[in-house]
Structure formats: structure tokens, C-alpha cells
Design a protein around this motif. Structure first.
Motif, PDB file in Angstrom:
ATOM      1  N   LEU A   1      -1.413  -4.997 -11.006  1.00 37.23           N
ATOM      2  CA  LEU A   1      -0.972  -3.614 -10.919  1.00 37.23           C
ATOM      3  C   LEU A   1      -1.717  -2.955  -9.774  1.00 37.23           C
ATOM      4  O   LEU A   1      -2.927  -3.130  -9.626  1.00 37.23           O
ATOM      5  CB  LEU A   1      -1.230  -2.858 -12.223  1.00 37.23           C
ATOM      6  CG  LEU A   1      -0.494  -1.521 -12.275  1.00 37.23           C
ATOM      7  CD1 LEU A   1       0.745  -1.614 -13.154  1.00 37.23           C
ATOM      8  CD2 LEU A   1      -1.398  -0.416 -12.810  1.00 37.23           C
ATOM      9  N   ASN A   2      -0.993  -2.224  -8.938  1.00 37.41           N
ATOM     10  CA  ASN A   2      -1.580  -1.614  -7.748  1.00 37.41           C
ATOM     11  C   ASN A   2      -1.917  -0.151  -8.016  1.00 37.41           C
ATOM     12  O   ASN A   2      -1.042   0.698  -8.126  1.00 37.41           O
ATOM     13  CB  ASN A   2      -0.594  -1.708  -6.583  1.00 37.41           C
ATOM     14  CG  ASN A   2      -1.212  -1.243  -5.275  1.00 37.41           C
ATOM     15  OD1 ASN A   2      -2.423  -1.193  -5.131  1.00 37.41           O
ATOM     16  ND2 ASN A   2      -0.368  -0.912  -4.314  1.00 37.41           N
TER      17      ASN A   2
ATOM     18  N   LYS B   1       0.809  -1.216   0.000  1.00 38.83           N
ATOM     19  CA  LYS B   1       0.000   0.000   0.000  1.00 38.83           C
ATOM     20  C   LYS B   1       0.848   1.275   0.000  1.00 38.83           C
ATOM     21  O   LYS B   1       0.437   2.292  -0.555  1.00 38.83           O
ATOM     22  CB  LYS B   1      -0.930   0.010   1.215  1.00 38.83           C
ATOM     23  CG  LYS B   1      -2.089  -0.966   1.119  1.00 38.83           C
ATOM     24  CD  LYS B   1      -3.021  -0.824   2.320  1.00 38.83           C
ATOM     25  CE  LYS B   1      -4.255  -1.699   2.179  1.00 38.83           C
ATOM     26  NZ  LYS B   1      -5.187  -1.557   3.319  1.00 38.83           N
ATOM     27  N   CYS B   2       2.029   1.202   0.610  1.00 40.51           N
ATOM     28  CA  CYS B   2       2.808   2.422   0.817  1.00 40.51           C
ATOM     29  C   CYS B   2       3.918   2.653  -0.195  1.00 40.51           C
ATOM     30  O   CYS B   2       4.320   3.788  -0.431  1.00 40.51           O
ATOM     31  CB  CYS B   2       3.406   2.418   2.226  1.00 40.51           C
ATOM     32  SG  CYS B   2       2.176   2.472   3.547  1.00 40.51           S
ATOM     33  N   ILE B   3       4.444   1.572  -0.784  1.00 32.39           N
ATOM     34  CA  ILE B   3       5.535   1.733  -1.752  1.00 32.39           C
ATOM     35  C   ILE B   3       4.933   1.897  -3.135  1.00 32.39           C
ATOM     36  O   ILE B   3       4.359   0.969  -3.695  1.00 32.39           O
ATOM     37  CB  ILE B   3       6.490   0.533  -1.713  1.00 32.39           C
ATOM     38  CG1 ILE B   3       7.013   0.314  -0.290  1.00 32.39           C
ATOM     39  CG2 ILE B   3       7.632   0.746  -2.698  1.00 32.39           C
ATOM     40  CD1 ILE B   3       7.765   1.480   0.291  1.00 32.39           C
ATOM     41  N   LYS B   4       5.071   3.072  -3.691  1.00 28.72           N
ATOM     42  CA  LYS B   4       4.390   3.414  -4.944  1.00 28.72           C
ATOM     43  C   LYS B   4       5.302   3.447  -6.160  1.00 28.72           C
ATOM     44  O   LYS B   4       4.835   3.715  -7.271  1.00 28.72           O
ATOM     45  CB  LYS B   4       3.722   4.794  -4.799  1.00 28.72           C
ATOM     46  CG  LYS B   4       2.749   4.911  -3.626  1.00 28.72           C
ATOM     47  CD  LYS B   4       1.544   4.009  -3.795  1.00 28.72           C
ATOM     48  CE  LYS B   4       0.509   4.269  -2.712  1.00 28.72           C
ATOM     49  NZ  LYS B   4      -0.651   3.363  -2.827  1.00 28.72           N
ATOM     50  N   ASN B   5       6.580   3.181  -5.979  1.00 27.18           N
ATOM     51  CA  ASN B   5       7.508   3.357  -7.102  1.00 27.18           C
ATOM     52  C   ASN B   5       8.411   2.156  -7.341  1.00 27.18           C
ATOM     53  O   ASN B   5       9.450   2.282  -7.998  1.00 27.18           O
ATOM     54  CB  ASN B   5       8.368   4.603  -6.879  1.00 27.18           C
ATOM     55  CG  ASN B   5       9.165   4.533  -5.589  1.00 27.18           C
ATOM     56  OD1 ASN B   5       8.847   3.762  -4.688  1.00 27.18           O
ATOM     57  ND2 ASN B   5      10.199   5.357  -5.489  1.00 27.18           N
ATOM     58  N   CYS B   6       8.032   0.971  -6.823  1.00 23.92           N
ATOM     59  CA  CYS B   6       8.879  -0.207  -6.992  1.00 23.92           C
ATOM     60  C   CYS B   6       8.025  -1.475  -6.909  1.00 23.92           C
ATOM     61  O   CYS B   6       7.147  -1.567  -6.047  1.00 23.92           O
ATOM     62  CB  CYS B   6       9.960  -0.235  -5.907  1.00 23.92           C
ATOM     63  SG  CYS B   6      11.175  -1.557  -6.107  1.00 23.92           S
TER      64      CYS B   6
ATOM     65  N   GLU C   1       1.930   1.720  -9.888  1.00 27.88           N
ATOM     66  CA  GLU C   1       1.304   2.585 -10.884  1.00 27.88           C
ATOM     67  C   GLU C   1       2.295   3.691 -11.253  1.00 27.88           C
ATOM     68  O   GLU C   1       2.722   4.462 -10.399  1.00 27.88           O
ATOM     69  CB  GLU C   1       0.023   3.197 -10.317  1.00 27.88           C
ATOM     70  CG  GLU C   1      -0.685   4.123 -11.281  1.00 27.88           C
ATOM     71  CD  GLU C   1      -1.978   4.697 -10.699  1.00 27.88           C
ATOM     72  OE1 GLU C   1      -2.871   5.017 -11.477  1.00 27.88           O
ATOM     73  OE2 GLU C   1      -2.060   4.812  -9.459  1.00 27.88           O
ATOM     74  N   LEU C   2       2.640   3.759 -12.529  1.00 25.97           N
ATOM     75  CA  LEU C   2       3.603   4.761 -12.975  1.00 25.97           C
ATOM     76  C   LEU C   2       2.970   5.834 -13.850  1.00 25.97           C
ATOM     77  O   LEU C   2       3.535   6.901 -14.033  1.00 25.97           O
ATOM     78  CB  LEU C   2       4.748   4.087 -13.747  1.00 25.97           C
ATOM     79  CG  LEU C   2       5.538   3.044 -12.964  1.00 25.97           C
ATOM     80  CD1 LEU C   2       6.593   2.416 -13.856  1.00 25.97           C
ATOM     81  CD2 LEU C   2       6.182   3.652 -11.725  1.00 25.97           C
ATOM     82  N   GLY C   3       1.821   5.550 -14.435  1.00 27.37           N
ATOM     83  CA  GLY C   3       1.146   6.535 -15.268  1.00 27.37           C
ATOM     84  C   GLY C   3       1.640   6.515 -16.702  1.00 27.37           C
ATOM     85  O   GLY C   3       2.349   5.619 -17.129  1.00 27.37           O
ATOM     86  N   MET C   4       1.270   7.570 -17.483  1.00 25.28           N
ATOM     87  CA  MET C   4       1.540   7.583 -18.917  1.00 25.28           C
ATOM     88  C   MET C   4       3.036   7.704 -19.186  1.00 25.28           C
ATOM     89  O   MET C   4       3.720   8.477 -18.640  1.00 25.28           O
ATOM     90  CB  MET C   4       0.810   8.731 -19.590  1.00 25.28           C
ATOM     91  CG  MET C   4      -0.700   8.518 -19.605  1.00 25.28           C
ATOM     92  SD  MET C   4      -1.186   7.028 -20.491  1.00 25.28           S
ATOM     93  CE  MET C   4      -0.723   7.486 -22.151  1.00 25.28           C
TER      94      MET C   4
ATOM     95  N   ILE D   1       3.278   0.558 -21.194  1.00 28.83           N
ATOM     96  CA  ILE D   1       4.288  -0.474 -21.388  1.00 28.83           C
ATOM     97  C   ILE D   1       5.332  -0.412 -20.277  1.00 28.83           C
ATOM     98  O   ILE D   1       5.880  -1.446 -19.853  1.00 28.83           O
ATOM     99  CB  ILE D   1       4.944  -0.338 -22.778  1.00 28.83           C
ATOM    100  CG1 ILE D   1       5.823  -1.553 -23.089  1.00 28.83           C
ATOM    101  CG2 ILE D   1       5.725   0.962 -22.884  1.00 28.83           C
ATOM    102  CD1 ILE D   1       5.082  -2.823 -23.323  1.00 28.83           C
ATOM    103  N   THR D   2       5.603   0.788 -19.765  1.00 34.48           N
ATOM    104  CA  THR D   2       6.580   0.949 -18.683  1.00 34.48           C
ATOM    105  C   THR D   2       6.106   0.252 -17.414  1.00 34.48           C
ATOM    106  O   THR D   2       6.894  -0.382 -16.701  1.00 34.48           O
ATOM    107  CB  THR D   2       6.824   2.444 -18.396  1.00 34.48           C
ATOM    108  OG1 THR D   2       7.238   3.085 -19.601  1.00 34.48           O
ATOM    109  CG2 THR D   2       7.887   2.632 -17.326  1.00 34.48           C
ATOM    110  N   GLU D   3       4.816   0.374 -17.112  1.00 41.88           N
ATOM    111  CA  GLU D   3       4.273  -0.269 -15.911  1.00 41.88           C
ATOM    112  C   GLU D   3       4.361  -1.791 -15.989  1.00 41.88           C
ATOM    113  O   GLU D   3       4.579  -2.474 -14.990  1.00 41.88           O
ATOM    114  CB  GLU D   3       2.817   0.160 -15.711  1.00 41.88           C
ATOM    115  CG  GLU D   3       2.674   1.604 -15.292  1.00 41.88           C
ATOM    116  CD  GLU D   3       1.230   2.076 -15.318  1.00 41.88           C
ATOM    117  OE1 GLU D   3       0.869   2.921 -14.472  1.00 41.88           O
ATOM    118  OE2 GLU D   3       0.459   1.616 -16.185  1.00 41.88           O
TER     119      GLU D   3
END
Length: 300
Positions: A249-250, A136-141, A281-284, A170-172
């Protein structure tokens, strides 16, 4: 050089997660960061005895943490000694998630690995409280949670759970696609529905984009009816198709988000012993010829 962070509390479940991660990456150049965090909130009688013998409580706990990490490295070198792997140890007086955040950002970590068993060790819990907190807390790995006693096996069947409500970049999906290509695995896109209905235009578009990303990869699409809960349904699906790894995907309102909010009695520890890969989740930043679509109805 891939950088992998492994959280450990020196339990056999934590060792099992480390063993899995090392075997999984045995052919890659990797630096493994072994992390143990400690706080003085819960201490054993032996710690108290040492403290009373003239050592500060914090220094006693710190020493035990550092010695524990040395033992883990020694155990790895005896049983999993791959020349393309190196190890760094981190002993930190901090909360686990806070320390993980710092290390991920400072060291540019590619993957976090943790055991999936809760601190209570109770059956019937989907993920341990620490693991859920990390997710829930780690948003970039990406986070890889390994069930108790599950040993690494070649990843020939991988599942990706989605509701097709969100467009994935594609990055996500890159960490998942790299695994699929590395192990030449088949990927099963699984869509859980309470009641089988046709996809909306948006869902259809997102599904087609997923298939486009997977051109050249053997992939299948499965629509499954919900069995009591999402976690229960995915467990049944994984067992039915002999899945070796389940990925999600979170993001807000995602299957993963809903899964961690299910009542605790419905959260399973995945008795089918399927490791869980949670992508951040990394976005566009057209369907392939290998695509097949099945509808599966589970019954109680």
C-alpha cells in the motif's frame, strides 16, 4: 466490466506487460485502454526526415503513435483474442503521468499496468523512472508493474509487505483480496524489520485486523530481518517462497514510500521477476485458524 489502462512505448517490455495483464484477466469482462504519449523533445532521424519532407514534426510523431497502437491491437487479436475483452487506443501529445491522471478520472479506471524497466534499461534499478513517477503521482488507482520478460503464471502465492504501522481499510485492500480469491491463492503478510522486536500495541491491532479481513483465506505472517535494503530483503523473500506477486500500500512513510527513496544502487529490478502491485491510500470508508507466523533471518 473492469477497466484497465496499459501504458506502452511499443517496446517488447511494454508488450510483455500488456500480455501479462490480458492473460491475468482472461476470464473477466474487460475494456483495455492502450495509451501512448508523445512529445517532440526527443525525435529520431527518420522523424526529422519526414518533417523535412513537408510534414509537421508533431503530425509525424502523432501518426507514428497512432499506427503503433493499431499494430499493438492487431498483435493482441492474433495472439490473445478473448471474446470478453475489448480495446480502446489513446494517442496523446502529453506527459505520461499527466495523461494517466486524466484518463483514470475520466474513465474510472480500475487498474494501471506498466512495464518495470527504466527508460535507461540499466540493471540495478528497482523500477523504471516512469513507473516510480506513476506510483508516486497516481493516488486513486492501483498500479501493476511487470518485470521484463516475466510471463503470466497462475497466482498461487501472493505477498503483502507491511510494517503494521498503519490501519488498512477493507476498501484499500479490495483489489488484493479480489486477486487472492480469484486465483484461490495463499497470501503471505511480510513484515521487514532492521532488528527483530516485539510489535507495539498499535502494530498488533493492525495485524489482527489484517487477519480478520483474510478470514477464510489461507494466509501466513512472516517477520524478516532486513538484508542491506528493503528492496533486497523483499527480493530474497520472494525468491525463497516462490512468490508470484508482491503487493504494497502506497502512503506517506510506507514501505513503498521508503522503497522508492532508497539510493538507486540499492533499487533492484527484482531479479526474482516478481510483479509489483501498488495499492493507493484511500483512507477510512481476530486471527483466523489458517494463520501461521514465522520469523525469517536473512544473511549476506
Amino acid at each position: 466490466m473492469k477497466k484497465i489502462l496499459i501504458a506502452t512505448d511499443f517496446s517488447e517490455d511494454a508488450w510483455n506487460a500488456a500480455h501479462y495483464a490480458i492473460e491475468m484477466h482472461k476470464d473477466e469482462d474487460c475494456v483495455f485502454y492502450l495509451l501512448n504519449t508523445y512529445t517532440p523533445t526527443k525525435v529520431s532521424g527518420s522523424f526529422m526526415a519526414e518533417a523535412l519532407a513537408g510534414h509537421s514534426l508533431e503530425s509525424v510523431i502523432k501518426s507514428n503513435s497512432e499506427n503503433g497502437l493499431k499494430k499493438v491491437v492487431g498483435r493482441i487479436q492474433k495472439t490473445l483474442n478473448y471474446p470478453n475483452h475489448s480495446f480502446k487506443t489513446i494517442s496523446s501529445f502529453n506527459l505520461l503521468v499527466d495523461e494517466i491522471k486524466k484518463i483514470v478520472n475520466r474513465e474510472n479506471i480500475d487498474l494501471i499496468v506498466t512495464g518495470a524497466k527504466g527508460a535507461s534499461g540499466l540493471e540495478g534499478v528497482f523500477l523504471g523512472s516512469n513507473t516510480v513517477h506513476i506510483i508516486k503521482c497516481i493516488k486513486n488507482c492501483p498500479v501493476l508493474a511487470i518485470p521484463s520478460h516475466f510471463r503470466f503464471t497462475e497466482l498461487s502465492e501472493i505477498a503483502f509487505a507491511t510494517d503494521f504501522n498503519r490501519f488498512y481499510t477493507i476498501t484499500e485492500l479490495q483489489p488484493l483480496l479480489e486477486l487472492v480469491k480469484t486465483f484461490k491463492a495463499s497470501i503471505h503478510i511480510v513484515h521487514v524489520q532492521y532488528k527483530i522486536t516485539e510489535l507495539t500495541e498499535i502494530q498488533q491491532f493492525n495485524m489482527n485486523m489484517l487477519c480478520k479481513y483474510m478470514e477464510g483465506i489461507d494466509h501466513n505472517i512472516h517477520t524478516v530481518t532486513e538484508l542491506r535494503s528493503v528492496s533486497n530483503t523483499l527480493e530474497a523473500f520472494a525468491e525463497e517462497l516462490n512468490i508470484h506477486l508482491l503487493a504494497m500500500l502506497n502512503y506517506r512513510h510506507s514501505l513503498m514510500d521508503n522503497l522508492t527513496k532508497e539510493p538507486i544502487v540499492d533499487r533492484l529490478v527484482f531479479h526474482s521477476n516478481v510483479p509489483l502491485l501498488v495499492l493507493p491510500e484511500l483512507g477510512m470508508g481476530a486471527s483466523s485458524a489458517s494463520k501461521k507466523h514465522s520469523v525469517i533471518h536473512f544473511t549476506d
